[in-house]
Design a protein around this motif. Sequence first.
Motif, PDB file in Angstrom:
ATOM      1  N   THR A 129      -0.638 -18.618   5.300  1.00  8.58           N
ATOM      2  CA  THR A 129       0.632 -17.942   5.075  1.00  8.58           C
ATOM      3  C   THR A 129       0.374 -16.514   4.613  1.00  8.58           C
ATOM      4  N   CYS A 130       1.047 -15.572   5.242  1.00  3.59           N
ATOM      5  CA  CYS A 130       0.945 -14.169   4.835  1.00  3.59           C
ATOM      6  C   CYS A 130       2.105 -13.857   3.895  1.00  3.59           C
ATOM      7  N   GLU A 131       1.776 -13.580   2.644  1.00  2.79           N
ATOM      8  CA  GLU A 131       2.802 -13.256   1.661  1.00  2.79           C
ATOM      9  C   GLU A 131       3.343 -11.836   1.853  1.00  2.79           C
ATOM     10  N   LYS A 132       2.442 -10.947   2.268  1.00  2.87           N
ATOM     11  CA  LYS A 132       2.836  -9.543   2.331  1.00  2.87           C
ATOM     12  C   LYS A 132       1.957  -8.796   3.315  1.00  2.87           C
ATOM     13  N   LEU A 133       2.570  -7.939   4.114  1.00 11.22           N
ATOM     14  CA  LEU A 133       1.833  -7.030   4.985  1.00 11.22           C
ATOM     15  C   LEU A 133       2.591  -5.715   5.065  1.00 11.22           C
ATOM     16  N   VAL A 134       2.019  -4.689   4.467  1.00  9.50           N
ATOM     17  CA  VAL A 134       2.574  -3.342   4.512  1.00  9.50           C
ATOM     18  C   VAL A 134       1.509  -2.427   5.103  1.00  9.50           C
ATOM     19  N   TRP A 135       1.851  -1.756   6.190  1.00  5.44           N
ATOM     20  CA  TRP A 135       0.885  -0.896   6.883  1.00  5.44           C
ATOM     21  C   TRP A 135       1.570   0.429   7.185  1.00  5.44           C
ATOM     22  N   LYS A 136       1.185   1.461   6.438  1.00  6.86           N
ATOM     23  CA  LYS A 136       1.771   2.787   6.586  1.00  6.86           C
ATOM     24  C   LYS A 136       0.722   3.749   7.143  1.00  6.86           C
ATOM     25  N   THR A 137       1.166   4.624   8.034  1.00  2.00           N
ATOM     26  CA  THR A 137       0.259   5.592   8.642  1.00  2.00           C
ATOM     27  C   THR A 137       0.945   6.938   8.780  1.00  2.00           C
ATOM     28  N   ARG A 138       0.237   7.991   8.389  1.00  2.00           N
ATOM     29  CA  ARG A 138       0.669   9.367   8.639  1.00  2.00           C
ATOM     30  C   ARG A 138      -0.349   9.988   9.586  1.00  2.00           C
ATOM     31  N   ILE A 139       0.150  10.516  10.690  1.00  2.00           N
ATOM     32  CA  ILE A 139      -0.769  11.001  11.717  1.00  2.00           C
ATOM     33  C   ILE A 139      -0.222  12.275  12.341  1.00  2.00           C
ATOM     34  N   GLY A 140      -1.139  13.196  12.644  1.00  2.00           N
ATOM     35  CA  GLY A 140      -0.763  14.453  13.277  1.00  2.00           C
ATOM     36  C   GLY A 140      -1.987  15.298  13.542  1.00  2.00           C
ATOM     37  N   THR A 185       1.126  19.561  10.578  1.00  2.00           N
ATOM     38  CA  THR A 185      -0.098  19.463   9.783  1.00  2.00           C
ATOM     39  C   THR A 185      -1.062  18.451  10.387  1.00  2.00           C
ATOM     40  N   PRO A 186      -2.351  18.820  10.573  1.00  2.00           N
ATOM     41  CA  PRO A 186      -3.335  17.842  11.035  1.00  2.00           C
ATOM     42  C   PRO A 186      -3.699  16.879   9.904  1.00  2.00           C
ATOM     43  N   VAL A 187      -3.433  15.610  10.103  1.00  2.00           N
ATOM     44  CA  VAL A 187      -3.695  14.637   9.053  1.00  2.00           C
ATOM     45  C   VAL A 187      -3.815  13.248   9.673  1.00  2.00           C
ATOM     46  N   ILE A 188      -4.704  12.429   9.108  1.00  2.00           N
ATOM     47  CA  ILE A 188      -4.815  11.014   9.458  1.00  2.00           C
ATOM     48  C   ILE A 188      -4.955  10.243   8.153  1.00  2.00           C
ATOM     49  N   GLU A 189      -3.895   9.591   7.754  1.00  2.00           N
ATOM     50  CA  GLU A 189      -3.888   8.802   6.527  1.00  2.00           C
ATOM     51  C   GLU A 189      -3.282   7.436   6.819  1.00  2.00           C
ATOM     52  N   THR A 190      -3.803   6.427   6.165  1.00  2.00           N
ATOM     53  CA  THR A 190      -3.267   5.087   6.366  1.00  2.00           C
ATOM     54  C   THR A 190      -3.387   4.289   5.084  1.00  2.00           C
ATOM     55  N   HIS A 191      -2.492   3.352   4.916  1.00  2.00           N
ATOM     56  CA  HIS A 191      -2.465   2.476   3.738  1.00  2.00           C
ATOM     57  C   HIS A 191      -2.106   1.075   4.212  1.00  2.00           C
ATOM     58  N   LEU A 192      -3.036   0.143   4.024  1.00  4.01           N
ATOM     59  CA  LEU A 192      -2.834  -1.235   4.436  1.00  4.01           C
ATOM     60  C   LEU A 192      -2.920  -2.139   3.215  1.00  4.01           C
ATOM     61  N   HIS A 193      -1.899  -2.950   3.004  1.00  6.08           N
ATOM     62  CA  HIS A 193      -1.864  -3.891   1.876  1.00  6.08           C
ATOM     63  C   HIS A 193      -1.404  -5.243   2.406  1.00  6.08           C
ATOM     64  N   SER A 194      -2.285  -6.243   2.310  1.00  2.00           N
ATOM     65  CA  SER A 194      -1.977  -7.561   2.843  1.00  2.00           C
ATOM     66  C   SER A 194      -2.390  -8.638   1.853  1.00  2.00           C
ATOM     67  N   ILE A 195      -1.588  -9.699   1.771  1.00  2.00           N
ATOM     68  CA  ILE A 195      -1.883 -10.843   0.908  1.00  2.00           C
ATOM     69  C   ILE A 195      -1.667 -12.112   1.721  1.00  2.00           C
ATOM     70  N   ILE A 196      -2.703 -12.950   1.797  1.00  2.00           N
ATOM     71  CA  ILE A 196      -2.592 -14.235   2.483  1.00  2.00           C
ATOM     72  C   ILE A 196      -3.041 -15.344   1.536  1.00  2.00           C
ATOM     73  N   HIS A 197      -2.626 -16.574   1.822  1.00  2.00           N
ATOM     74  CA  HIS A 197      -3.101 -17.698   1.030  1.00  2.00           C
ATOM     75  C   HIS A 197      -3.167 -18.952   1.888  1.00  2.00           C
ATOM     76  N   PHE A 198      -4.028 -19.875   1.485  1.00  2.00           N
ATOM     77  CA  PHE A 198      -4.178 -21.166   2.149  1.00  2.00           C
ATOM     78  C   PHE A 198      -4.827 -22.131   1.161  1.00  2.00           C
ATOM     79  N   LYS A 199      -4.722 -23.419   1.441  1.00  2.00           N
ATOM     80  CA  LYS A 199      -5.316 -24.433   0.584  1.00  2.00           C
ATOM     81  C   LYS A 199      -6.777 -24.643   0.965  1.00  2.00           C
ATOM     82  N   ILE A 200      -7.611 -24.834  -0.057  1.00  2.00           N
ATOM     83  CA  ILE A 200      -9.036 -25.041   0.199  1.00  2.00           C
ATOM     84  C   ILE A 200      -9.248 -26.306   1.024  1.00  2.00           C
ATOM     85  N   GLY A 201      -8.398 -27.308   0.827  1.00  2.00           N
ATOM     86  CA  GLY A 201      -8.521 -28.540   1.602  1.00  2.00           C
ATOM     87  C   GLY A 201      -8.408 -28.311   3.089  1.00  2.00           C
ATOM     88  N   HIS A 202      -7.509 -27.421   3.507  1.00  2.00           N
ATOM     89  CA  HIS A 202      -7.378 -27.111   4.932  1.00  2.00           C
ATOM     90  C   HIS A 202      -8.642 -26.428   5.460  1.00  2.00           C
TER      91      HIS A 202
END
Length: 220
Positions: A129-140, A185-202
């Motif tokens: 299960t993915c709790e959170k996925l935020v992916w921001k990019t500034r490009i030019g 403006t010439p720029v390449i910036e990115t920010h990736l924040h992701s949280i996943i979880h699963f049971k060890i039994g699986h």
Amino acid sequence: MFFLLLVLGLFVLFIFVIWFTTLRIEMVFKREQGNDRGEVIISAWGGLFRYRLAIPQLQWEGIDQGMKVESQAKLESNVDGAATKATQKKADVMVNKRKIKKMKESYRELVENISFFHQTIRWFLSKVTCEKLVWKTRIGTGDAAEAGILTGVAWTVKSTLVGWVSQYIKWRQPPELYVDPQFQTPVIETHLHSIIHFKIGHAIIGIKRLLFHMRKGRVR
């Protein structure tokens, strides 16, 4: 006899707890003003167990040399509100064409030596299960036309990757994707924040399935 039953009971209880323990993996990567910073945090039991892998620097050495990844890992525990650091180590890894080729060969060997490899991986991903996925990019690049083209490419790459992953895993909330074109403006910036979880039994079941379908006589 009582002592043996007590030990056996504690062992069964330990296996039960581990089996239903949820493993939480948080991944953060930032590239701002030419500086890279990444971090992977693996935690369980509400943060009592925590393993942190920090990537303070990614250094591009060239097409032949590849990329140098500096990492720093440490194991942390939090008991009674007091955080303690158990181990710490540093490592440098070179990711180049030779390393990528070796990884591809290892993957091909896994597929050849284990029956139903992809089916097992897809089964396990269905338990993630993915709790959170935020992916921001500034490009030019400083050119408006080029910025428009790169923005379209960035959207295509992000949408394709997220769409492929969405076939297998579950989402607690929809992924957040952003592309901010910079026309002046010439720029390449990115920010990736992701949280996943699963049971060890699986994860244990998935490993057991891979071992069960491993073809006899092949390299383990």
